[in-house]
Design a protein around this motif. Structure first.
Motif, PDB file in Angstrom:
ATOM      1  N   ASP A   1      91.279  48.772  39.385  1.00 24.14           N
ATOM      2  CA  ASP A   1      92.528  48.288  39.986  1.00 24.14           C
ATOM      3  C   ASP A   1      93.523  49.412  40.231  1.00 24.14           C
ATOM      4  O   ASP A   1      94.389  49.309  41.095  1.00 24.14           O
ATOM      5  CB  ASP A   1      93.166  47.220  39.086  1.00 24.14           C
ATOM      6  CG  ASP A   1      92.327  45.950  39.026  1.00 24.14           C
ATOM      7  OD1 ASP A   1      91.583  45.683  39.995  1.00 24.14           O
ATOM      8  OD2 ASP A   1      92.399  45.239  38.009  1.00 24.14           O
ATOM      9  N   SER A   2      93.394  50.490  39.450  1.00 23.74           N
ATOM     10  CA  SER A   2      94.334  51.609  39.578  1.00 23.74           C
ATOM     11  C   SER A   2      93.703  52.877  39.039  1.00 23.74           C
ATOM     12  O   SER A   2      92.650  52.838  38.391  1.00 23.74           O
ATOM     13  CB  SER A   2      95.629  51.307  38.817  1.00 23.74           C
ATOM     14  OG  SER A   2      95.361  51.169  37.427  1.00 23.74           O
TER      15      SER A   2
ATOM     16  N   GLU B   1      93.525  52.677  35.231  1.00 27.63           N
ATOM     17  CA  GLU B   1      92.381  51.951  34.680  1.00 27.63           C
ATOM     18  C   GLU B   1      91.140  52.834  34.675  1.00 27.63           C
ATOM     19  O   GLU B   1      90.344  52.805  33.731  1.00 27.63           O
ATOM     20  CB  GLU B   1      92.105  50.686  35.489  1.00 27.63           C
ATOM     21  CG  GLU B   1      90.943  49.869  34.920  1.00 27.63           C
ATOM     22  CD  GLU B   1      90.614  48.646  35.745  1.00 27.63           C
ATOM     23  OE1 GLU B   1      89.645  47.930  35.397  1.00 27.63           O
ATOM     24  OE2 GLU B   1      91.315  48.394  36.743  1.00 27.63           O
TER      25      GLU B   1
END
Length: 320
Positions: free
Chosen positions: A109-110, A113
């Protein structure tokens, strides 16, 4: 004259297309269908995945060991394999660029992460979240970059100057990653990021000490026959006799075993030569040996094109 010009233009376009096709066949390189910029985390039932030289499971594997689950991959491009209903991600791993099957990965997600996942698989014994020490920057290039994560794949921190050699950096977190690299969190002009700890004076000094200790250990056990003979001369007759009773068979057995091991290791090494060559060719420092001119297909394409144009000109001149 217009027909001549059109014919000439068609032949030139055909030549360029032939050169491009031949270049793809020679290098075997397949470019991504389109560029991307995101992270995928390896999540395979097999415990890891492989990276290939081409978007094809039958192509050469670039990794010696599987990329373990939890590893974050920066996907810089994609190739759609409609025949096998598979998407391939163009990525970098251990300095080699290749293709990884994305059906065995999940999207991160990022960036955070992706970083957390890699710190997790590194293990708590290899990550110090409460580091508090200083190091002095030292890179062979003279300067180094501050990155957004523990690896170059995370990209440089934007708007931050280069770190100069000799500059003192305060480390507040460090980690030894699964790939063996060492990274630490620091600040440069108030901006936080990750720095390569292997590019510091302290790491190099510690690494050098380890190498010297290994060399000294080898030197202690590497005694030549002449030195052994001199040593026995200084012993008393009884001690010398006891010292020389058993070494000869032991040395002979060790020598035979070493010779057998060397012979056994030669055959697998020869068998893996082709795979090693392809892996090395996928790295950044590639040395290309030029072939002879008559072995180059581009030369023959150019010669045929020139002869065709010359024949066309002669034909039109005779027609006039």
């Amino acid at each position: 004259m217009k027909k001549l010009a059109k014919s000439f233009l068609v032949m030139i376009l055909g030549l360029l297309m032939s050169v491009n096709v031949m270049a793809d066949v020679q290098t075997g390189k397949t470019e991504p269908d389109y560029p991307t910029d995101y992270y995928m985390i390896v999540e395979s039932k097999a415990g890891g995945i492989d990276i290939y030289s081409q978007p094809d499971l039958e192509s050469t594997k670039l990794n010696d060991e599987q990329i373990p689950n939890g590893t974050a991959l920066h996907i810089e491009g994609e190739v759609e394999d409609t025949e096998n209903n598979r998407t391939w991600g163009y990525t970098e791993y251990h300095g080699m660029y290749g293709y990884a099957p994305l059906d065995e990965c999940r999207p991160a997600d990022s960036r955070k992460e992706a970083i957390d996942s890699e710190l997790y698989i590194a293990g708590k014994d290899h990550v110090n979240y409460n580091a508090d020490y200083d190091v002095n920057a030292y890179a062979e290039e003279g300067t180094q970059k501050l990155y957004q994560g523990p690896g170059k794949k995370y990209g440089e921190v934007p708007g931050v100057r280069d770190i100069e050699n000799g500059e003192t950096l305060h480390i507040t977190q460090d980690a030894e990653m699964v790939d063996g690299s060492h990274w630490g969190v620091t600040r440069v002009d108030g901006t936080e990021g990750w720095v390569d700890l292997e590019k510091t004076e302290e790491w190099k000094a510690e690494h050098l000490d380890t190498v010297e200790e290994s060399v000294d250990a080898v030197a202690e056990v590497s005694v030549t026959p002449t030195e052994a003979a001199k040593a026995t001369e200084t012993l008393a007759p009884t001690e010398a006799a006891e010292a020389t009773e058993t070494p000869t068979p032991a040395i002979t057995e060790e020598t035979d075993e070493a010779e057998n091991t060397e012979k056994d290791s030669q055959e697998p090494e020869a068998e893996n030569t082709d795979a090693k060559d392809i892996r090395e060719a996928s790295g950044q420092n590639v040395k290309v040996t030029a072939s002879r001119w008559y072995q180059n297909p581009f030369t023959w394409i150019a010669v045929i094109a020139v002869l065709a144009v010359a024949g066309l000109l002669i034909y039109h001149n005779k027609k006039k």
